[in-house]
Design a protein around this motif. Sequence first.
Motif, PDB file in Angstrom:
ATOM      1  N   ARG A  38     103.433  62.798  -2.210  1.00 37.04           N
ATOM      2  CA  ARG A  38     103.212  62.985  -3.650  1.00 37.04           C
ATOM      3  C   ARG A  38     103.092  61.651  -4.369  1.00 37.04           C
ATOM      4  O   ARG A  38     102.214  61.458  -5.206  1.00 37.04           O
ATOM      5  N   HIS A  39     103.986  60.705  -4.059  1.00 32.24           N
ATOM      6  CA  HIS A  39     104.060  59.471  -4.832  1.00 32.24           C
ATOM      7  C   HIS A  39     102.940  58.490  -4.482  1.00 32.24           C
ATOM      8  O   HIS A  39     102.393  57.825  -5.366  1.00 32.24           O
ATOM      9  N   TYR A  40     102.581  58.407  -3.210  1.00 34.46           N
ATOM     10  CA  TYR A  40     101.614  57.392  -2.777  1.00 34.46           C
ATOM     11  C   TYR A  40     100.172  57.908  -2.776  1.00 34.46           C
ATOM     12  O   TYR A  40      99.237  57.119  -2.819  1.00 34.46           O
ATOM     13  N   GLY A  41      99.993  59.225  -2.709  1.00 36.98           N
ATOM     14  CA  GLY A  41      98.651  59.789  -2.861  1.00 36.98           C
ATOM     15  C   GLY A  41      97.914  60.106  -1.577  1.00 36.98           C
ATOM     16  O   GLY A  41      96.919  60.838  -1.603  1.00 36.98           O
ATOM     17  N   TRP A  42      98.336  59.568  -0.433  1.00 38.49           N
ATOM     18  CA  TRP A  42      97.695  59.913   0.836  1.00 38.49           C
ATOM     19  C   TRP A  42      98.271  61.227   1.370  1.00 38.49           C
ATOM     20  O   TRP A  42      99.456  61.531   1.144  1.00 38.49           O
ATOM     21  N   GLU A  81      98.973  48.728   5.526  1.00 37.33           N
ATOM     22  CA  GLU A  81      97.920  49.262   4.664  1.00 37.33           C
ATOM     23  C   GLU A  81      98.435  49.700   3.299  1.00 37.33           C
ATOM     24  O   GLU A  81      97.630  49.964   2.407  1.00 37.33           O
ATOM     25  N   ILE A  82      99.732  49.796   3.148  1.00 38.21           N
ATOM     26  CA  ILE A  82     100.277  50.128   1.822  1.00 38.21           C
ATOM     27  C   ILE A  82     100.807  48.877   1.120  1.00 38.21           C
ATOM     28  O   ILE A  82     101.455  48.979   0.075  1.00 38.21           O
ATOM     29  N   ARG A  83     100.542  47.731   1.689  1.00 34.82           N
ATOM     30  CA  ARG A  83     100.930  46.471   1.068  1.00 34.82           C
ATOM     31  C   ARG A  83      99.694  45.780   0.504  1.00 34.82           C
ATOM     32  O   ARG A  83      98.607  45.863   1.112  1.00 34.82           O
ATOM     33  N   PRO A  84      99.815  45.070  -0.627  1.00 29.20           N
ATOM     34  CA  PRO A  84      98.693  44.234  -1.090  1.00 29.20           C
ATOM     35  C   PRO A  84      98.349  43.223  -0.009  1.00 29.20           C
ATOM     36  O   PRO A  84      99.228  42.732   0.707  1.00 29.20           O
ATOM     37  N   GLU A  90     115.708  45.486  -0.474  1.00 27.81           N
ATOM     38  CA  GLU A  90     114.789  44.401  -0.766  1.00 27.81           C
ATOM     39  C   GLU A  90     113.718  44.910  -1.713  1.00 27.81           C
ATOM     40  O   GLU A  90     113.414  46.107  -1.749  1.00 27.81           O
ATOM     41  N   THR A  91     113.137  44.012  -2.479  1.00 23.34           N
ATOM     42  CA  THR A  91     112.080  44.397  -3.405  1.00 23.34           C
ATOM     43  C   THR A  91     110.742  43.913  -2.869  1.00 23.34           C
ATOM     44  O   THR A  91     110.582  42.748  -2.504  1.00 23.34           O
ATOM     45  N   TRP A  92     109.779  44.847  -2.800  1.00 21.33           N
ATOM     46  CA  TRP A  92     108.448  44.554  -2.307  1.00 21.33           C
ATOM     47  C   TRP A  92     107.423  45.117  -3.286  1.00 21.33           C
ATOM     48  O   TRP A  92     107.758  45.821  -4.235  1.00 21.33           O
ATOM     49  N   ARG A  93     106.165  44.817  -2.982  1.00 17.67           N
ATOM     50  CA  ARG A  93     105.069  45.444  -3.723  1.00 17.67           C
ATOM     51  C   ARG A  93     104.333  46.398  -2.790  1.00 17.67           C
ATOM     52  O   ARG A  93     104.039  46.047  -1.644  1.00 17.67           O
ATOM     53  N   HIS A  94     104.045  47.612  -3.279  1.00 15.84           N
ATOM     54  CA  HIS A  94     103.301  48.583  -2.493  1.00 15.84           C
ATOM     55  C   HIS A  94     102.019  48.970  -3.223  1.00 15.84           C
ATOM     56  O   HIS A  94     101.927  48.864  -4.449  1.00 15.84           O
ATOM     57  N   ARG A  95     101.042  49.446  -2.447  1.00 18.81           N
ATOM     58  CA  ARG A  95      99.762  49.878  -2.997  1.00 18.81           C
ATOM     59  C   ARG A  95      99.630  51.384  -2.857  1.00 18.81           C
ATOM     60  O   ARG A  95      99.819  51.948  -1.771  1.00 18.81           O
ATOM     61  N   LEU A  96      99.323  52.055  -3.967  1.00 21.11           N
ATOM     62  CA  LEU A  96      99.077  53.492  -3.921  1.00 21.11           C
ATOM     63  C   LEU A  96      97.636  53.756  -3.474  1.00 21.11           C
ATOM     64  O   LEU A  96      96.800  52.847  -3.409  1.00 21.11           O
ATOM     65  N   VAL A 100     112.774  54.085   6.579  1.00 21.10           N
ATOM     66  CA  VAL A 100     112.618  53.375   5.316  1.00 21.10           C
ATOM     67  C   VAL A 100     112.715  54.354   4.147  1.00 21.10           C
ATOM     68  O   VAL A 100     112.089  55.426   4.174  1.00 21.10           O
ATOM     69  N   VAL A 101     113.491  53.995   3.150  1.00 19.10           N
ATOM     70  CA  VAL A 101     113.555  54.749   1.894  1.00 19.10           C
ATOM     71  C   VAL A 101     113.015  53.838   0.787  1.00 19.10           C
ATOM     72  O   VAL A 101     113.458  52.695   0.653  1.00 19.10           O
ATOM     73  N   SER A 102     112.076  54.350   0.020  1.00 17.49           N
ATOM     74  CA  SER A 102     111.398  53.559  -1.021  1.00 17.49           C
ATOM     75  C   SER A 102     111.723  54.112  -2.397  1.00 17.49           C
ATOM     76  O   SER A 102     111.626  55.320  -2.622  1.00 17.49           O
ATOM     77  N   ARG A 103     112.100  53.237  -3.310  1.00 21.73           N
ATOM     78  CA  ARG A 103     112.363  53.637  -4.699  1.00 21.73           C
ATOM     79  C   ARG A 103     111.439  52.843  -5.620  1.00 21.73           C
ATOM     80  O   ARG A 103     111.463  51.610  -5.622  1.00 21.73           O
ATOM     81  N   ASP A 104     110.631  53.526  -6.414  1.00 23.74           N
ATOM     82  CA  ASP A 104     109.696  52.880  -7.341  1.00 23.74           C
ATOM     83  C   ASP A 104     110.489  52.327  -8.533  1.00 23.74           C
ATOM     84  O   ASP A 104     111.093  53.084  -9.301  1.00 23.74           O
ATOM     85  N   VAL A 105     110.506  50.994  -8.678  1.00 20.75           N
ATOM     86  CA  VAL A 105     111.264  50.363  -9.768  1.00 20.75           C
ATOM     87  C   VAL A 105     110.335  49.646 -10.736  1.00 20.75           C
ATOM     88  O   VAL A 105     110.761  48.771 -11.488  1.00 20.75           O
TER      89      VAL A 105
END
Length: 491
Positions: A29-33, A45-48, A71-77, A102-107
């Motif tokens: 739902r969150h990432y769109g794939w 592929e989900i990283r810039p 840790e804080t990262w950048r992800h690509r939707l 891995v558990v991801s939280r959008d901040v």
Amino acid sequence: MLFEASPLPTWVYDAETLRFLAVNEAAVRHYGWSREEFLTMRITEIRPSSDVEALRAGIRDGSSFGSPDRETWRHRLRDGTIIDVEISAGRIVFEGRTAALVVSRDVTERRRMEERLSEAEKMEAIGRLAGGVAHDFNNLLTVISGYAAILRADPAAKEPLDEIEHAAEQASALTRQLLAFSRRQVLQPRSVDVNAIVGGMEPMLERIIGDDVHVKVRLADSVAPVEADRAQIERVVLNLAANARDAMPRGGRLTIETADVMLDESYVATHGDVTPGPHVLLAISDTGTGMSEEVRRRLFEPFFTTKASGGGTGLGLATVFGVVKQSGGSIFVYSEEGRGTTFKIYLPASSEPVPVTAGDGEPVSERGTETIVVVEDDPSVRDLVRLMLEGCGYRILAAPDADSAARLCGEHPGGVDLLLTDVVMPDVGGRVLAERLTALFPGLRVLFMSGYSDEAVFRHGIIRPDTAFIEKPFSQATLARKVREVLDAPV
């Protein structure tokens, strides 16, 4: 069940191939794939693209793999949007393979709000400092410029007095800018028509901007009135126009537009610094050099300037920021290097109609014979005001505080016509004193004065459209005109 039901995007990836081995519904739902698409992809592929090498290096040295720390990262939707995420990861064995859970939280929104809060706190702290400095400085300037005016009676003192007055005027302008930025100046808000303000300034703007910049004013057919100080809105337009001119050294186009707009909840959610409802938009655009993101972030800081030494104080845009904020509005900047700049100011619409103003009428005399009680806790300012008004023919009773003022009024046999009082004083402030004396002496006129309007002034409740007020520092002529205006106003 826990994996699939987690409200946070969660997945497992292979430690060697970096392929996704499992993803939950929240990730889909969150990432769109789709789930099927995820299982054909690698985590890279989900990283810039700019972050992939750092990710691989972290996996190689173990610093980004299997760590239980967040840790804080950048992800690509899937749609290309870049989000900030907080990652919690742990090493597991999945279907016989070494893997990571891995558990991801959008901040993204949280970080944006944290940045806004940090910026607001910084600007508020600077504003408090600016307001406090300006307050004390204004009292000193009142004395300097006032005594310089009195000493003008000596012809031999003309040249040094010219320099004193010039320096005092410059310092006075500086403190007004500090007060505007810190939102502690005393405004005199009225219901005003932004179209009328901008339209009336068009000829002056064309003269100021110069022949090599084309000024285009596009006013809406009509706009709602706004509650604002007309003089301060004019200052905002002049400051932004002057900045635009400086950004177009080889000429260009300056466009000023107005419009009625409705800011809805979706706009507020993405901008955060506005309230929903009807607003009047004042937009000022130029075709100049534009600015970098770094400059844009610091644009409204006082004393920040990109001009060469001596080219400006760095208070012009800080003043604009303060005036807009104190008027209940919001300001946003859109700019790219080489592509010009647009300032968009949103002022809340008012339900009050714009009052019809009468003509100026006959000029009034600046002299009088009435009795005025002057209440000011600063002895230098008190003595100066007394000298100024006595020079205009008035009888003056000078008092350092409220109790002394009440006693002088009670003892004066001829009665008192006007109370001229500082707003913020120790023990009893100007408003309380005015209430006491007007109750004892019906018909007593009141004129407030202050060097600044910190929160204390607002708590004293003098910011009302019908309040007579004069801002320090003031000249003898300005004071005399204001006193005469208050004394001659209809009851």
